[in-house]
Design a protein around this motif. Sequence first.
Motif, PDB file in Angstrom:
ATOM      1  N   VAL B 236       5.205  23.751   8.183  1.00 24.87           N
ATOM      2  CA  VAL B 236       5.252  24.465   9.456  1.00 24.87           C
ATOM      3  C   VAL B 236       4.687  23.571  10.560  1.00 24.87           C
ATOM      4  O   VAL B 236       5.431  22.881  11.225  1.00 24.87           O
ATOM      5  CB  VAL B 236       4.518  25.809   9.417  1.00 24.87           C
ATOM      6  N   ALA B 237       3.349  23.567  10.735  1.00 22.52           N
ATOM      7  CA  ALA B 237       2.772  22.614  11.684  1.00 22.52           C
ATOM      8  C   ALA B 237       1.536  21.959  11.102  1.00 22.52           C
ATOM      9  O   ALA B 237       0.746  21.369  11.822  1.00 22.52           O
ATOM     10  CB  ALA B 237       2.443  23.297  13.000  1.00 22.52           C
ATOM     11  N   GLY B 238       1.338  22.100   9.777  1.00 26.91           N
ATOM     12  CA  GLY B 238       0.180  21.469   9.159  1.00 26.91           C
ATOM     13  C   GLY B 238      -1.120  22.097   9.598  1.00 26.91           C
ATOM     14  O   GLY B 238      -1.200  23.318   9.748  1.00 26.91           O
ATOM     15  N   TYR B 239      -2.116  21.261   9.867  1.00 25.04           N
ATOM     16  CA  TYR B 239      -3.462  21.788  10.080  1.00 25.04           C
ATOM     17  C   TYR B 239      -3.571  22.679  11.297  1.00 25.04           C
ATOM     18  O   TYR B 239      -4.480  23.494  11.389  1.00 25.04           O
ATOM     19  CB  TYR B 239      -4.471  20.641  10.160  1.00 25.04           C
ATOM     20  N   HIS B 240      -2.678  22.561  12.289  1.00 23.14           N
ATOM     21  CA  HIS B 240      -2.828  23.456  13.445  1.00 23.14           C
ATOM     22  C   HIS B 240      -1.806  24.599  13.436  1.00 23.14           C
ATOM     23  O   HIS B 240      -1.491  25.145  14.488  1.00 23.14           O
ATOM     24  CB  HIS B 240      -2.830  22.685  14.766  1.00 23.14           C
ATOM     25  N   MET B 250      -6.200  21.482  22.494  1.00 22.16           N
ATOM     26  CA  MET B 250      -7.281  20.535  22.235  1.00 22.16           C
ATOM     27  C   MET B 250      -6.886  19.542  21.145  1.00 22.16           C
ATOM     28  O   MET B 250      -7.145  18.345  21.267  1.00 22.16           O
ATOM     29  CB  MET B 250      -8.548  21.288  21.826  1.00 22.16           C
ATOM     30  N   PHE B 251      -6.234  20.029  20.087  1.00 23.40           N
ATOM     31  CA  PHE B 251      -5.748  19.103  19.061  1.00 23.40           C
ATOM     32  C   PHE B 251      -4.746  18.120  19.644  1.00 23.40           C
ATOM     33  O   PHE B 251      -4.747  16.926  19.342  1.00 23.40           O
ATOM     34  CB  PHE B 251      -5.077  19.871  17.917  1.00 23.40           C
ATOM     35  N   PHE B 252      -3.890  18.669  20.492  1.00 25.57           N
ATOM     36  CA  PHE B 252      -2.840  17.876  21.111  1.00 25.57           C
ATOM     37  C   PHE B 252      -3.455  16.764  21.967  1.00 25.57           C
ATOM     38  O   PHE B 252      -3.099  15.590  21.850  1.00 25.57           O
ATOM     39  CB  PHE B 252      -2.022  18.829  21.979  1.00 25.57           C
ATOM     40  N   MET B 253      -4.447  17.173  22.797  1.00 24.87           N
ATOM     41  CA  MET B 253      -5.107  16.191  23.650  1.00 24.87           C
ATOM     42  C   MET B 253      -5.848  15.164  22.808  1.00 24.87           C
ATOM     43  O   MET B 253      -5.852  13.974  23.135  1.00 24.87           O
ATOM     44  CB  MET B 253      -6.091  16.889  24.585  1.00 24.87           C
ATOM     45  N   ALA B 254      -6.464  15.612  21.724  1.00 28.47           N
ATOM     46  CA  ALA B 254      -7.199  14.680  20.867  1.00 28.47           C
ATOM     47  C   ALA B 254      -6.255  13.630  20.305  1.00 28.47           C
ATOM     48  O   ALA B 254      -6.577  12.445  20.283  1.00 28.47           O
ATOM     49  CB  ALA B 254      -7.883  15.437  19.734  1.00 28.47           C
ATOM     50  N   GLU B 255      -5.059  14.061  19.893  1.00 30.40           N
ATOM     51  CA  GLU B 255      -4.113  13.103  19.325  1.00 30.40           C
ATOM     52  C   GLU B 255      -3.730  12.041  20.349  1.00 30.40           C
ATOM     53  O   GLU B 255      -3.733  10.845  20.054  1.00 30.40           O
ATOM     54  CB  GLU B 255      -2.860  13.838  18.839  1.00 30.40           C
TER      55      GLU B 255
END
Lengths: 169, 346
Positions: B236-240, B250-255
Motif C-alpha cells: 500500500v504505502a509501507g510505513y506511512h 512530515m515523512f514526505f518532508m523528511a525524505e
Amino acid sequence: MQPVATTFFFYLLSGAAILGGVLVITRKNPVHSALALIMTLLAQAGLYLMLYAPFVAGVQIILYAGGIMVLFLFVIMLVNIEKVQKQEQFNKQWLVGIVAAAALGVLFVLVYMKGESLFPKHVVRLAEESNTQEIAVLLYGQYMFAFEIASLLLLVAIIGAVVMAKKRI
Amino acid sequence: MLSVGTFVLISIIKIVIALIVLLTAVAYTVWLERKVVGHIQNRWGPTRVGPFGLLQPLADGVKFIFKEDLTSPHVYRPLYIAAPMISLIFALTSIAVIPVGNWVTVGGIHTPLQITDVNMGLLIVLGITSMGVYGVALAGWSSNSKYSLLGGLRASAQMVSYEVSLGLSLIGVLIMAGSFSLRDIVDAQGGAYWHVIPRWNIFQGQIFAFFIYLTAAFAETNRIPFDLPEAETELVAGYHTEYSAMKFAMFFMAEYANMITVACLASLLFLGGWHGPLFGPAWLQAILPLFWFALRIFGFLFVYIWVRGTLPRFRYDQLMAFGWKVLLPLAIANLMITGLIVALKS
C-alpha cells in the motif's frame, strides 16, 4: 570560546543516562525498553563529548545508537508484544540479587572514598583537530595486538553466526 | 573571540536562514520532481497553480494543513505521533554542520557560512542520518498494521545494510583529506591540474567511491529503485500507510530533506563543494561560490528524479544481495587501494 554551563550539561546528561537505564529494566513493553536504552546511549555520547572525545562520541552514536539498537528494535518488532507483557518480568532470586547489589554498593563506596587517587583530577584536553589522529596512532601502534585480537574475535563471531544461520554452506 | 551572547544570536540567525532555505528547497524539489517526471512520461506535470505550476507547493502545503488528521483506533498513540517528528527532526538537524561557503565578514563579525563549524562534521552527519531510521521503524511498528510493520522492517534492514557501504565509501575521501571536517575536505579540493581538470576527489581516483556513495545514498533515502519500504504494489504505502495530513507531510518532508543533505554531502566530498570559476566584480565573486554549490545540488536532485523516472524497483532479495555482495566488497576494495596508494605516496 570557553565551554559554558558544563555542570548543568553534566547533570542533565548523567540524569538522562540513569533515567534511561532505570526505564530499560522497569518497562514491560520491550519497545519502550529499547527506546530507553537509546536514550542512555545518546546521553553517554554527550558525556564523551564533554570529555573531549568527539570521535568516541560520534562512533557511539553511529554504531550503538544508530546501528546495533536498530537491529534490537528490528528483532523486538517481530515479537508478539501482548504475549510478552503478560510474562513475568523479574526473576525471584533475592539472595543472588542482594549479594550482587551489596558488592556493587561496596565498590561504589570504595571508589567514592578513594576516588581522588584513582582518577586524574583534570581531563587531558587534546586538541580537537588531532583527537582522531591520536586515537589512530595509539590503536595501530601501541595497542596493535589488542586491536587485532578484538578484530579476530569479531571475525569468529561473524563466522559462527553464518554457520549457525545457514545449514548448508 | 565572540561573546556568548553574540554567538547565540548569530547561530539563531543562521539556523533560521538555513531552515527557511532548506524547507523552500524541499517544497520546490517536490515541484521539480512532479514536473520532470511528468515530462519524462510525456505529461505536463503541475500547470494550474501559478505560472508553470510554481505555486503548487504552496497549495500542497495548505492542503496538508487542512486535511482531516485521521488516527486509527488501533495505533499505539505516543509513538505513532512521535515517529514523524523523529523523522523530520533528524532530517533537518544534519544541515547544521554542512558548510555552504567560505568564511564571510558581515558588520565586523567574521563567521563561516555554516551553522556550526565542527571538526567532526562528517561523523555527525552520519550519526544523525543513522538515527533517522528510528522514525521510519517506529512508524511501522506503532501503526499496528501489517503493511506498516513490513515497511518499517524493510526500511530498518535496508538502511542498516546500506549504511555500511555508505560509510566505507566515504573513508577513501577521508584518507585523502586527512580530516573529518567538511570544510577541510572541500579546501583540499581547490585548484586544478594544468589549469583544466579541477582537483575534485572524483578526479583524484575516488570515482568508484562516488558511485558507491550515490547508490548507497539512494537506498538510504528510500528512493526508487530502492524504495522497497513504501512499495505501493505490495505494501500500500509501507510505513506511512496509516498516516494522513500533516503527519504524512512530515515523512514526505523528511525524505526530501534527506535527499538534499545527501546531495550536499556528495558535492562537498566528491565534487569540490563550492569551488568553481570566479570572475566579475567583488559582489559577484562573493555570490558565485554559493551559486556553484547550489548548481551541484540541483544536478544531484535532477539525477535523483531522472533515476526515479527511469528505473524499475528492485526485488527485496536482490536489494539485500546487491548491498552486501556487490556494494560492500567494492567499497572495501576501494578503501584498501586508496589506503595503499596514499601510503606509498607519503
